[in-house]
Design a protein around this motif. Structure first.
Motif, PDB file in Angstrom:
ATOM      1  N   ARG A   1     109.290  10.396  41.448  1.00 13.06           N
ATOM      2  CA  ARG A   1     109.350   9.196  41.942  1.00 13.06           C
ATOM      3  C   ARG A   1     108.578   8.104  41.491  1.00 13.06           C
ATOM      4  NH1 ARG A   1     112.090   8.244  46.843  1.00 13.06           N
ATOM      5  NH2 ARG A   1     111.928  10.534  47.382  1.00 13.06           N
TER       6      ARG A   1
ATOM      7  N   ASN B   1     107.488  17.775  46.644  1.00 13.39           N
ATOM      8  CA  ASN B   1     106.638  16.494  46.991  1.00 13.39           C
ATOM      9  C   ASN B   1     107.012  16.629  48.654  1.00 13.39           C
ATOM     10  OD1 ASN B   1     105.711  14.307  48.114  1.00 13.39           O
ATOM     11  ND2 ASN B   1     106.037  13.173  46.378  1.00 13.39           N
TER      12      ASN B   1
ATOM     13  N   TYR C   1     107.248  14.729  50.666  1.00 18.58           N
ATOM     14  CA  TYR C   1     107.774  13.012  51.027  1.00 18.58           C
ATOM     15  C   TYR C   1     109.465  13.246  50.731  1.00 18.58           C
ATOM     16  CZ  TYR C   1     108.679   8.064  50.892  1.00 18.58           C
ATOM     17  OH  TYR C   1     109.250   6.843  51.172  1.00 18.58           O
ATOM     18  N   ASP C   2     109.740  14.407  49.979  1.00 20.32           N
ATOM     19  CA  ASP C   2     111.119  14.535  49.678  1.00 20.32           C
ATOM     20  C   ASP C   2     112.024  15.347  50.586  1.00 20.32           C
ATOM     21  OD1 ASP C   2     110.791  13.006  47.286  1.00 20.32           O
ATOM     22  OD2 ASP C   2     110.353  14.867  46.122  1.00 20.32           O
TER      23      ASP C   2
ATOM     24  N   ASP D   1      94.459  10.881  54.821  1.00 17.18           N
ATOM     25  CA  ASP D   1      95.426  10.075  54.286  1.00 17.18           C
ATOM     26  C   ASP D   1      94.722   8.770  53.456  1.00 17.18           C
ATOM     27  OD1 ASP D   1      97.297  11.150  55.582  1.00 17.18           O
ATOM     28  OD2 ASP D   1      97.448   9.820  57.500  1.00 17.18           O
TER      29      ASP D   1
ATOM     30  N   ARG E   1      94.726  10.355  50.050  1.00 13.59           N
ATOM     31  CA  ARG E   1      95.868  10.660  49.259  1.00 13.59           C
ATOM     32  C   ARG E   1      96.458   9.237  48.725  1.00 13.59           C
ATOM     33  NH1 ARG E   1      99.172  14.500  50.259  1.00 13.59           N
ATOM     34  NH2 ARG E   1     100.945  13.236  50.368  1.00 13.59           N
TER      35      ARG E   1
ATOM     36  N   ARG F   1      99.880   9.514  46.395  1.00 13.26           N
ATOM     37  CA  ARG F   1     100.548  10.391  47.131  1.00 13.26           C
ATOM     38  C   ARG F   1     101.357   9.419  48.216  1.00 13.26           C
ATOM     39  NH1 ARG F   1     101.733  14.178  43.842  1.00 13.26           N
ATOM     40  NH2 ARG F   1     102.469  15.409  45.624  1.00 13.26           N
ATOM     41  N   ARG F   2     102.624   9.703  48.566  1.00 12.13           N
ATOM     42  CA  ARG F   2     103.261   8.850  49.540  1.00 12.13           C
ATOM     43  C   ARG F   2     103.247   9.347  50.974  1.00 12.13           C
ATOM     44  NH1 ARG F   2     107.364   5.639  47.280  1.00 12.13           N
ATOM     45  NH2 ARG F   2     107.451   5.366  45.052  1.00 12.13           N
ATOM     46  N   SER F   3     103.348  10.740  51.095  1.00 12.54           N
ATOM     47  CA  SER F   3     103.379  11.175  52.450  1.00 12.54           C
ATOM     48  C   SER F   3     101.856  11.211  53.103  1.00 12.54           C
ATOM     49  CB  SER F   3     103.523  12.954  52.287  1.00 12.54           C
ATOM     50  OG  SER F   3     105.122  13.068  51.551  1.00 12.54           O
ATOM     51  N   SER F   4     101.861  11.173  54.484  1.00  7.05           N
ATOM     52  CA  SER F   4     100.671  11.181  55.314  1.00  7.05           C
ATOM     53  C   SER F   4     100.688  12.659  55.695  1.00  7.05           C
ATOM     54  CB  SER F   4     101.147  10.164  56.750  1.00  7.05           C
ATOM     55  OG  SER F   4     102.155  10.801  57.295  1.00  7.05           O
TER      56      SER F   4
ATOM     57  N   GLY G   1     103.269  13.451  57.904  1.00  3.82           N
ATOM     58  CA  GLY G   1     104.487  13.917  57.053  1.00  3.82           C
ATOM     59  C   GLY G   1     104.471  15.326  56.402  1.00  3.82           C
TER      60      GLY G   1
END
Length: 368
Positions: free
Chosen positions: A16, A97, A99-100, A126, A129, A134-137, A140
């Motif tokens: 991404r 990931n 997030y996906d 977080d 991250r 990195r997108r996810s918490s 998440g």
């Protein structure tokens, strides 16, 4: 030529966005390029199966971020490899990931045969991250793990990074405790290496990085903590519960055969090493052929890889493979490291200690 089952690696070069520390071959793309890539990969799987009429007992989809591909595409790749290569008892891993991941996505790829998930967590903190792109918490990630379990996965691995910006012993313990609380089967704990041509390399003076001594302490802390929670170290950076070592990655470290498909993927098979160049357009449009990278499987190469494992190398295994025991010259070269507690040599087995793992590159360069 070896006769054991090989491993299959497929490189998916899509992400991404690029993380600031990453130098793997990856890039953002569109749906049209993903479809073109799928077609090229399926064609290469068929082509390589005709060149190498071998069975495989592991498949690893790495990247990049393979979970950037639709679940249906993953299913088609797994199905094609199963048809051409895989035995009935196979480990099939996908790097993801968090997030996906949705339950529906996970359920579909699990039904297709994927039975091992490797999630790029890097940290459960977080703030750390965000610095790593990195997108996810943390919440998440926990949700993605629970979705994976609900979808049928009972073999989940998480990546942790050591020596990252702003990391402290407390923040590392936050990540380690998170892994234990989620009952994870496998952990890969990597020390951050600043790679050329990355954002981190270009901005290294702005990064609040731990000192080398602090990173060494973090590594030893992680090893001891994970070991005390039944995640036993079996390689420099890898820890697993009983029965959950990465079968595919053990092929690399035991200098066994594997076939890589996709731009930047490497192979070792039939005594030869070769790789596909980092050229997506040529791979999908011109049927890019791999580049020969020399002969493989020498004792030096075997020892260099095998000494990454906690069990090291042994006279017995060396004799079975090369017709001789561990050379006396290697044992003699290792003596100074044995005396200092960085290596051990007992009962015909030469191995690194945990302190030795911290300087393993220097040791290997010296004794080999």
């Amino acid at each position: 030529m070896m006769t054991d089952n090989i491993g299959i690696y497929i490189h998916v070069p899509f992400c991404r966005s690029r993380c600031p520390y990453c130098d793997f071959y990856s890039f953002a793309t569109d749906e049209s390029s993903k479809k073109t890539y799928l077609s090229a990969i399926l064609s290469k799987i068929k082509e390589e199966s005709e060149s190498y009429k071998r069975k495989a007992d592991s498949l690893f989809l790495g990247g990049g971020t393979p979970s950037q591909l639709p679940a249906g595409d993953i299913s088609r790749i797994v199905s094609a490899v199963k048809e051409k290569f895989l035995t009935d008892v196979a480990e099939i891993t996908i790097e993801c990931n968090p997030y996906d991941l949705s339950y529906d996505y996970l359920r579909e790829i699990h039904m297709a045969g994927v039975n091992r998930i490797s999630m790029g967590m890097q940290s459960a903190n977080d703030n750390e991250r965000r610095l790593l792109g990195r997108r996810s918490s943390r919440a998440g990630i926990a949700s993605a793990i629970e979705s994976a379990r609900h979808a049928g996965f009972d073999n989940i691995s998480l990546d942790i990074m050591l020596g990252i910006p702003n990391q402290t012993e407390e923040s590392l313990m936050e990540s380690l405790n998170f892994c234990v609380s989620m009952d994870i089967q496998h952990i890969s704990a990597y020390i951050l290496k600043i790679e050329e041509n990355t954002y981190f390399a270009q901005n290294i003076d702005k990064l609040n990085l731990p000192s080398d001594d602090e990173v060494a302490d973090y590594y030893l802390l992680a090893c001891e903590f994970l070991d005390s929670h039944f995640l036993k170290q079996y390689e420099i950076s890898n820890f697993a519960k009983e029965g959950f070592k990465s079968r595919h990655n053990l092929k690399y470290w035991n200098c066994l055969e594997y076939l890589g498909i996709g731009p930047s993927a490497h192979s070792y098979i039939d005594g030869r090493r070769f790789y596909y160049e980092k050229d997506f357009d040529s791979f999908v449009n011109d049927g890019l052929s791999p580049v020969f990278d020399g002969e493989g499987g020498s004792f030096t190469e075997y020892a260099m890889l095998g000494l990454r494992l906690c069990e090291g190398i042994s006279d017995e295994q060396t004799f079975a493979r090369f017709g001789h025991k561990i050379p006396e010259s290697l044992i003699k070269a290792a003596e100074k490291y044995i005396d200092k507690g960085f290596m051990s040599y007992e009962d015909g087995k030469l191995a690194m200690t945990r302190n030795g793992f911290l300087i393993s590159n220097s040791i290997l360069a010296d004794i080999l």
